[in-house]
Design an enzyme around this catalytic site. Structure first.
Site, mmCIF file in Angstrom:
data_model
loop_
_atom_site.group_PDB
_atom_site.id
_atom_site.type_symbol
_atom_site.label_atom_id
_atom_site.label_comp_id
_atom_site.label_asym_id
_atom_site.label_seq_id
_atom_site.Cartn_x
_atom_site.Cartn_y
_atom_site.Cartn_z
ATOM 1 C CB THR A 99 -12.406 -5.662 -49.218
ATOM 2 O OG1 THR A 99 -13.362 -5.826 -48.176
ATOM 3 C CG2 THR A 99 -11.292 -4.740 -48.742
ATOM 4 C CE LYS A 174 -13.019 -5.151 -44.619
ATOM 5 N NZ LYS A 174 -13.540 -6.094 -45.583
ATOM 6 C CE LYS A 242 -9.093 -8.160 -51.403
ATOM 7 N NZ LYS A 242 -10.534 -8.318 -51.687
#
Lengths: 290, 290
Positions: A99, A174, A242
């Protein structure tokens, strides 16, 4: 595409990578592996994966190169700094399943294309269990022809495999997923804190709310963990931070204000500062405890 | 408890009340009704409900008095200002099914108890469809004995009927439900705005995200409406603001900070100020459009 004739290179043997590599081996693909800490690869080598001594060697020896590493800076390093794109053969398909940043995915796509390499961005959801059981949801961006060409590789690792458009679109999908979760986790932890503070039996409350308009995967799966005081990761606080950082950066680039996402990120950063960055995301509840 | 021998009084014949009254009639309960605008009761009268000319008359003539009105001030008026508690017989069970203040529910409970009347707070979820089909989720606070005594009344209107504890606990459970939804709606609308701005095909994105960790009732049910530009109410913006206002007040009373809920309320108030208070809650998406 025949599994035995397509050599996979796999970089990154964390908890996700391990499950994915095992499923590729099970499907009959030869798999070359490399990771920074070789000890993490020992079990996989004994199960049939072939060790290579560097990113360069994996890249040169494989038809499809898959990466799942930590942060965008790791992705950048492994692809662009005398890494995969410098050593992969023309015609290779490279797939970043970390990701990571949509903008970086577009940059890798362009640099790869200039060298006759097809790059896909294909982040996943489903966690370590999904990786282990070959039931990941895989969100794919990049050229559609390359997607169709290596579809059997995805099918060895996942179930819900959806092509989302050009380069970066897998990562954007995502990010969409993570923004949904960010709002949901705020709601979940505040609702549970409210119920607890109001003196309710929260297990009983779940019977009223879990199956109706307030129902969600997070509520049904993380709610019971909060009630047991189980804050072990599923999905790490530090990784969620993150992801939200990437999403917020991208939203800003697009001129989109997302105050809910911004608040969720800020709250999770507070949680990390309290020392809980290696807990699971349900640990956000701790911020609301007396 | 035999349906034919238990006379129900029902105050409030809005879209929720109408469905609930029809299901009570269908279950064999005689139902006395009163509402401020008699025209709203005409159809129900022709279907067998008996009109009474005032709150006082309904209260005096019924064994169980049910209310579902608009705002806490309406609840306060109908119960406490020479209303239900002044006119109901000793032994009556009164049930407020409005989504209203937990503190007010406790106050009504105490004043009712002093007069030998049992008060339950029993807000619902499931919307007009749930009310019409007798499939409401009913969250009940008050004395457990009274709950068991009138359970058949609840069963005529709902399916997921859960006793949540003493007075106010039904309302607190509903507030928990609304706090869950508040966070979820922030996430939903920001995620859809992000996906749209990033140039994704949002219907395709739903295929990737709806069944995994980001999945929710709101995503699956309101997401497709947003995609169609359908902002018609299921659940009104103005009513959701009412609920969040109550929840935030109660949280403050308990010394609990809920910044996610506070942000959601603030965003919905912006939406109402833009003139969209009679839209459905999915209209929050409009705040994020260019």
């Amino acid at each position: 595409m025949q599994a035995e004739k397509t050599i996979i290179g796999f970089i990154g043997t964390g908890v996700m990578g391990q499950g994915m590599i095992r499923n590729l081996l099970k499907a009959g693909f030869p798999v070359n592996i490399y990771t920074r800490t070789k000890a993490k690869a020992d079990a996989l080598i004994s199960e049939g994966a072939e060790w290579k001594d560097s990113v360069a060697e994996v890249s040169a020896a494989s038809d499809v190169v898959i990466t799942i590493v930590g942060y965008p800076k790791d992705v950048e390093e492994v692809y662009l700094e005398n890494g995969i794109l410098a050593h992969a053969k023309e015609g290779t398909v490279v797939i970043d399943m970390t990701t990571s940043s949509p903008s970086l995915a577009e940059r890798i796509y362009q640099e790869a294309k200039a060298k006759g390499i097809a790059a896909l961005d294909a982040p996943v959801s489903g966690g370590d269990t999904g990786a282990k059981n070959g039931k990941l949801s895989i969100m794919v961006g990049g050229e559609e022809a390359a997607f169709h060409q290596i579809r059997p590789v995805f099918e060895a690792m996942g179930e819900n495999i959806v092509y989302q458009g050009g380069a970066g679109r897998g990562q954007h999908t995502k990010m969409t997923n993570q923004i949904l979760i960010a709002g949901g986790m705020l709601g979940l932890c505040e609702a549970f804190a409210y119920a607890d503070r109001a003196g309710l039996d929260v297990e009983q409350v779940l019977k009223s709310v879990a199956t109706g308009a307030a129902g969600s995967f997070s509520l049904s799966n993380l709610g019971p963990r909060i009630l047991k005081g189980d804050f072990a990761p599923g999905f790490y606080v530090k990784h969620f931070i993150k992801d939200m950082t990437i999403a917020l950066d991208e939203a800003e680039k697009m001129g989109l204000l997302t105050p809910g996402l911004a608040l969720a990120k800020q709250r999770y950063e507070e949680l990390a500062e309290m020392g809980f960055e290696n807990d699971g995301t349900q640990a956000l509840y701790k911020l609301y405890q007396k």
